[in-house]
Motif scaffolding. Structure first.
Motif, mmCIF file in Angstrom:
data_model
loop_
_atom_site.group_PDB
_atom_site.id
_atom_site.type_symbol
_atom_site.label_atom_id
_atom_site.label_comp_id
_atom_site.label_asym_id
_atom_site.label_seq_id
_atom_site.Cartn_x
_atom_site.Cartn_y
_atom_site.Cartn_z
ATOM 1 N N LEU A 133 -3.225 54.710 -18.988
ATOM 2 C CA LEU A 133 -4.295 55.651 -18.646
ATOM 3 C C LEU A 133 -5.457 55.509 -19.624
ATOM 4 O O LEU A 133 -6.624 55.476 -19.206
ATOM 5 C CB LEU A 133 -3.767 57.084 -18.657
ATOM 6 N N ARG A 134 -5.156 55.408 -20.899
ATOM 7 C CA ARG A 134 -6.213 55.222 -21.904
ATOM 8 C C ARG A 134 -6.985 53.940 -21.637
ATOM 9 O O ARG A 134 -8.214 53.919 -21.700
ATOM 10 C CB ARG A 134 -5.613 55.195 -23.309
ATOM 11 N N GLN A 135 -6.266 52.874 -21.367
ATOM 12 C CA GLN A 135 -6.903 51.588 -21.089
ATOM 13 C C GLN A 135 -7.777 51.686 -19.852
ATOM 14 O O GLN A 135 -8.905 51.178 -19.820
ATOM 15 C CB GLN A 135 -5.839 50.496 -20.910
ATOM 16 N N SER A 136 -7.276 52.348 -18.838
ATOM 17 C CA SER A 136 -8.038 52.513 -17.603
ATOM 18 C C SER A 136 -9.313 53.306 -17.857
ATOM 19 O O SER A 136 -10.383 52.970 -17.336
ATOM 20 C CB SER A 136 -7.170 53.218 -16.565
ATOM 21 N N ARG A 137 -9.233 54.347 -18.669
ATOM 22 C CA ARG A 137 -10.419 55.148 -18.989
ATOM 23 C C ARG A 137 -11.438 54.331 -19.770
ATOM 24 O O ARG A 137 -12.642 54.433 -19.523
ATOM 25 C CB ARG A 137 -10.021 56.396 -19.774
ATOM 26 N N LEU A 138 -10.955 53.516 -20.713
ATOM 27 C CA LEU A 138 -11.870 52.660 -21.467
ATOM 28 C C LEU A 138 -12.569 51.656 -20.554
ATOM 29 O O LEU A 138 -13.776 51.435 -20.660
ATOM 30 C CB LEU A 138 -11.115 51.923 -22.581
ATOM 31 N N GLU A 139 -11.801 51.056 -19.668
ATOM 32 C CA GLU A 139 -12.387 50.095 -18.732
ATOM 33 C C GLU A 139 -13.390 50.785 -17.821
ATOM 34 O O GLU A 139 -14.459 50.230 -17.535
ATOM 35 C CB GLU A 139 -11.289 49.418 -17.915
ATOM 36 N N HIS A 140 -13.073 51.980 -17.371
ATOM 37 C CA HIS A 140 -13.994 52.728 -16.525
ATOM 38 C C HIS A 140 -15.285 53.023 -17.285
ATOM 39 O O HIS A 140 -16.383 52.881 -16.735
ATOM 40 C CB HIS A 140 -13.343 54.030 -16.055
ATOM 41 N N GLN A 181 -21.022 51.930 -18.171
ATOM 42 C CA GLN A 181 -22.102 51.487 -19.059
ATOM 43 C C GLN A 181 -22.786 50.238 -18.519
ATOM 44 O O GLN A 181 -24.014 50.124 -18.547
ATOM 45 C CB GLN A 181 -21.559 51.220 -20.469
ATOM 46 N N GLU A 182 -22.004 49.303 -18.016
ATOM 47 C CA GLU A 182 -22.572 48.075 -17.458
ATOM 48 C C GLU A 182 -23.399 48.390 -16.216
ATOM 49 O O GLU A 182 -24.476 47.832 -16.011
ATOM 50 C CB GLU A 182 -21.454 47.079 -17.129
ATOM 51 N N ARG A 183 -22.884 49.289 -15.367
ATOM 52 C CA ARG A 183 -23.648 49.696 -14.181
ATOM 53 C C ARG A 183 -24.991 50.312 -14.587
ATOM 54 O O ARG A 183 -26.033 49.974 -14.029
ATOM 55 C CB ARG A 183 -22.845 50.707 -13.369
ATOM 56 N N ASP A 184 -24.948 51.211 -15.577
ATOM 57 C CA ASP A 184 -26.184 51.856 -16.029
ATOM 58 C C ASP A 184 -27.164 50.828 -16.600
ATOM 59 O O ASP A 184 -28.370 50.909 -16.363
ATOM 60 C CB ASP A 184 -25.877 52.934 -17.074
ATOM 61 N N LEU A 212 -32.077 47.618 -15.800
ATOM 62 C CA LEU A 212 -32.679 46.294 -15.686
ATOM 63 C C LEU A 212 -33.311 46.109 -14.312
ATOM 64 O O LEU A 212 -34.430 45.598 -14.195
ATOM 65 C CB LEU A 212 -31.617 45.222 -15.934
ATOM 66 N N ASN A 213 -32.617 46.549 -13.277
ATOM 67 C CA ASN A 213 -33.152 46.451 -11.924
ATOM 68 C C ASN A 213 -34.450 47.252 -11.796
ATOM 69 O O ASN A 213 -35.414 46.774 -11.191
ATOM 70 C CB ASN A 213 -32.112 46.964 -10.923
ATOM 71 N N ALA A 214 -34.479 48.442 -12.367
ATOM 72 C CA ALA A 214 -35.690 49.266 -12.294
ATOM 73 C C ALA A 214 -36.851 48.586 -13.020
ATOM 74 O O ALA A 214 -37.983 48.584 -12.532
ATOM 75 C CB ALA A 214 -35.414 50.643 -12.893
#
Length: 66
Positions: A20-27, A32-35, A40-42
């Motif tokens: 669960l911790r690993q999953s939360r970190l990956e999420h 962050q990458e999406r943001d 960058l797109n904007a």
């Protein structure tokens, strides 16, 4: 007899908590990458719109001369 079963359950709980911790970190990293990509797109969109505006201005300036 009960102790090994309890130990197995504890181990399983610890593995699930770690997963669960690993999953939360990956999420969090994905968000962050999406943001970052959205920002960058904007920025690219603003730059492209600026270029399009300049091209339109140049086209309008050259029309009366033609």
């Amino acid at each position: 007899m009960l102790d090994p079963e309890v130990e197995q359950l504890e181990d399983r709980v610890h593995r699930l908590i770690d997963a669960l911790r690993q999953s939360r970190l990956e999420h969090q990293r994905v968000v962050q990458e999406r943001d970052r990509l959205l920002a960058l797109n904007a920025e690219l969109r603003r730059r492209i719109e600026g270029i399009v505006d300049r091209v339109r201005c140049l086209e309008t300036e050259s029309e009366p001369q033609a």
